[in-house]
Design an enzyme around this catalytic site. Structure first.
Site, PDB file in Angstrom:
ATOM      1  N   TRP A   1      -3.825   0.596  11.140  1.00  9.22           N
ATOM      2  CA  TRP A   1      -5.274   0.525  11.006  1.00  9.22           C
ATOM      3  C   TRP A   1      -5.844   1.397   9.889  1.00  9.22           C
ATOM      4  CZ3 TRP A   1      -6.178   5.586  11.488  1.00  9.22           C
ATOM      5  CH2 TRP A   1      -5.304   6.322  12.295  1.00  9.22           C
TER       6      TRP A   1
ATOM      7  N   LYS B   1       0.410  -9.628  12.238  1.00  5.58           N
ATOM      8  CA  LYS B   1      -0.152  -9.031  13.457  1.00  5.58           C
ATOM      9  C   LYS B   1      -0.806  -7.728  13.013  1.00  5.58           C
ATOM     10  CE  LYS B   1      -0.031  -6.232  16.393  1.00  5.58           C
ATOM     11  NZ  LYS B   1      -1.106  -5.247  16.700  1.00  5.58           N
TER      12      LYS B   1
ATOM     13  N   GLU C   1       7.928   0.795   6.586  1.00  5.14           N
ATOM     14  CA  GLU C   1       7.178   1.831   5.853  1.00  5.14           C
ATOM     15  C   GLU C   1       6.571   2.729   6.914  1.00  5.14           C
ATOM     16  OE1 GLU C   1       7.066   1.991   2.539  1.00  5.14           O
ATOM     17  OE2 GLU C   1       7.919   0.037   2.044  1.00  5.14           O
TER      18      GLU C   1
ATOM     19  N   CYS D   1      -0.538   7.854   5.248  1.00  7.38           N
ATOM     20  CA  CYS D   1       0.878   8.224   5.379  1.00  7.38           C
ATOM     21  C   CYS D   1       1.279   9.198   4.285  1.00  7.38           C
ATOM     22  CB  CYS D   1       1.736   6.973   5.343  1.00  7.38           C
ATOM     23  SG  CYS D   1       1.364   5.933   3.937  1.00  7.38           S
TER      24      CYS D   1
ATOM     25  N   GLU E   1       3.685  14.950  11.494  1.00  7.58           N
ATOM     26  CA  GLU E   1       2.585  14.265  10.824  1.00  7.58           C
ATOM     27  C   GLU E   1       1.331  14.401  11.698  1.00  7.58           C
ATOM     28  OE1 GLU E   1       2.652   9.911  10.912  1.00  7.58           O
ATOM     29  OE2 GLU E   1       2.169   9.943   8.779  1.00  7.58           O
TER      30      GLU E   1
END
Ligand code: NAP
Ligand code: MG
Length: 499
Positions: free
Chosen positions: A165, A189, A263, A297, A399
């Site tokens: 998202w 999707k 990824e 990311c 992260e």
């Protein structure tokens, strides 16, 4: 389906009505039969519309449509696929305002930034339109002069694309454009949080006259609808962007041998070397740690600063960060930062902050939600800087995916490289240095798929972008981003006569 009239800068109730519970399968808009799931504006908590969770039969219908469309699409002359992608780029650019409004409403990033992302999707269409015409192979001489090897490239087939998202348009776009340029067809999707941007892309495909079945969109929860794609035996490649945990789960649960690109997450370091231009480093850090509320990311998660610069860097970073403006992205299109996309990354940010403060980190800036009624119902947080961080703290080792960055000093370049590499991730890293030897030493030592030196744009359209270690396998962007969707075929020919 008529595209809804969108009034700019306003919250029009009917804005998402045309997409309500729609799936895009075989070039048609179908009303999904599954459970209706709400989609929320993260800046206000308002429900902006609903999607339908695609059923197993609907997923199957989408895959069958992509299978049926595959041969005819793959057999087109590359020039025709190229023209189709150029048309799609034009349609997307022409609809940038409306599509940005959709994205901001469901994702929270400021409108101008959302518009920028839509225009980058258009750029990807044009880039891969051109790559589509540059698919060529090789002729390799044989061991004897009556033999010759031809190495040609062929599209893999049907692609299942699963996307997150944080960049609802681009992360679909890189897969869609690379796949279509190669001659593949695709079932997408999108993330449950940002489905309407994906449906708007499908709408643009209709207007661009992409043939029916070449692009399909099914909505719903990842654990059910995403998983159904992963488990579908008639998909030739899975192209996934998302967390390392889900990526690993997908790798483990795939039922057949097939190509896969993953990824995944990052935990990206920035090294401010002794020769760095400090002001440039501060500017880069403030941008790449906090843009999209750190939900990138390749966000800078942790910063290592040469000790002589340490306190000066922190003071300048504090000033730069406190200048960043936060707002509801629909009302303040040019705000630097909007709402976070959901409660999940916000809670993780708070957790990493508390963990670091507990373990002795020093709060330099931020640390709480912004004050005021405007922020009370959305997922807002102030950009937060912590100093004196160690690798005992989650902020330096996991992260965060939120507006939080940890800073620590270092004494030698070796130590900086070791600290930077001390992570299971390997997506992107950043260096600020002016001495060529420092630049070389660091850029060669950093075990990352991308190293940005004296800039913070690790991903550009015409060079490969991908991670190492737990950050994934495969590449997007560049020529490599199309070759991910192609097989090599070796055709070895014996001729009657030697040449
Ligand atoms: P996520 O939870 O892994 O979800 C990504 C996608 O996978 C969503 O569409 C999700 O659907 C779906 N999904 C979830 N469980 C699934 C399953 N069992 N089978 C198939 N699909 C499943 O990631 P996220 O929270 O959306 O995104 C943030 C993560 O993405 C971060 O870790 C970030 O670093 C990473 N990311 C990586 C890159 C890159 O290029 N390397 C770029 C951007 C983001 P639902 O939304 O319905 O759960
Ligand atoms: Mg998730």
């Amino acid at each position: 389906m008529g595209f809804p009239a969108i009034r700019h800068g306003t919250q029009d109730d009917s804005m998402f009505a045309a997409y309500d519970s729609k799936l895009f399968i075989a070039g048609e808009w179908r009303t999904g039969t599954g459970e209706r799931l709400p989609v929320e504006n993260p800046a206000t908590g308002e429900i902006i519309g609903h999607i339908a969770a695609a059923s197993a039969d609907e997923v199957d219908a989408a895959v069958s449509a992509a299978r049926a469309a595959f041969r005819p699409w793959a057999k087109l002359a590359p020039k025709e696929r190229s023209s189709a992608l150029h048309r799609l780029g034009e349609v997307v650019a022409a609809r940038a305002d409306a599509m940005a409004l959709i994205m901001t409403s469901e994702q929270g990033k400021p409108l101008n930034e959302a518009r920028g992302e839509i225009l980058k999707l258009a750029e990807a269409c044009h880039f891969y339109a051109e790559e589509a015409e540059r698919v060529h192979g090789e002729i390799v001489p044989g061991a004897t002069t009556d033999h010759e090897s031809m190495v040609i490239r062929e599209p893999i087939g049907v692609v299942g694309a699963i996307t997150p998202w944080n960049y609802p348009a681009e992360l679909i776009g890189w897969k869609l454009c690379g796949a279509l340029a190669a001659g593949c067809t695709i079932v997408i999707k999108p993330a449950e949080l940002t489905p309407f941007t994906a449906l708007a892309i499908a709408e643009a495909c209709v207007e661009a006259k992409i043939p029916a079945g070449v692009v399909n969109v099914v909505t719903g929860k990842g654990s059910i609808v995403g998983q159904a794609l992963v488990e579908h035996r008639d998909i030739d490649k899975i192209a996934f962007t998302g967390s390392s945990a889900v990526g690993l789960h997908i790798q483990r649960s795939t039922p057949v041998v097939r190509r896969m690109s993953l990824e995944l997450g990052g935990n990206c370091p920035l090294v401010v070397a002794p020769s760095a231009d400090l002001d440039a480093a501060v500017k880069g850090a403030a941008r790449r740690a906090f843009r999209n509320m750190g939900q990138i990311c390749i966000a800078v998660n942790r910063i290592y600063v040469a000790r002589p610069h340490y306190e000066a860097f922190l003071a300048k970073l504090k000033t730069a960060v406190e200048r960043l403006t936060i707002g509801n992205g629909l009302d303040k299109p040019d705000a630097d930062l909007g709402a976070m996309a959901s409660a999940e990354p916000l809670n993780k940010t708070r957790e990493h902050l508390a963990d670091a403060l507990d373990k002795g980190a020093r709060l330099v800036s931020g640390g709480s939600a912004p004050d005021g009624e405007a922020f009370s119902r959305g997922h807002f947080f102030r950009p937060t800087v912590l100093a004196d961080c160690t690798h005992e703290m989650k902020v330096m080792t996991e992260e965060t995916f939120g507006p939080l960055v940890g800073v620590a000093p270092f004494d030698t370049l070796d130590e900086a490289a070791d600290l930077a590499n001390d992570t299971p991730y390997g997506l992107a890293s950043y260096v600020y240095a002016r001495d060529v030897n420092e630049v070389r030493a660091l850029s060669l030592r950093l075990d990352y798929g991308n190293v940005a030196v004296n800039n913070v744009d690790a991903g550009v359209m015409n060079a490969p972008y991908g991670g190492r270690k737990q950050s994934g396998v495969g590449y997007e962007h560049g020529r490599e981003g199309m070759l991910e969707y192609m097989h090599f075929k070796h055709i070895r020919i014996r001729y009657d006569e030697a040449r």
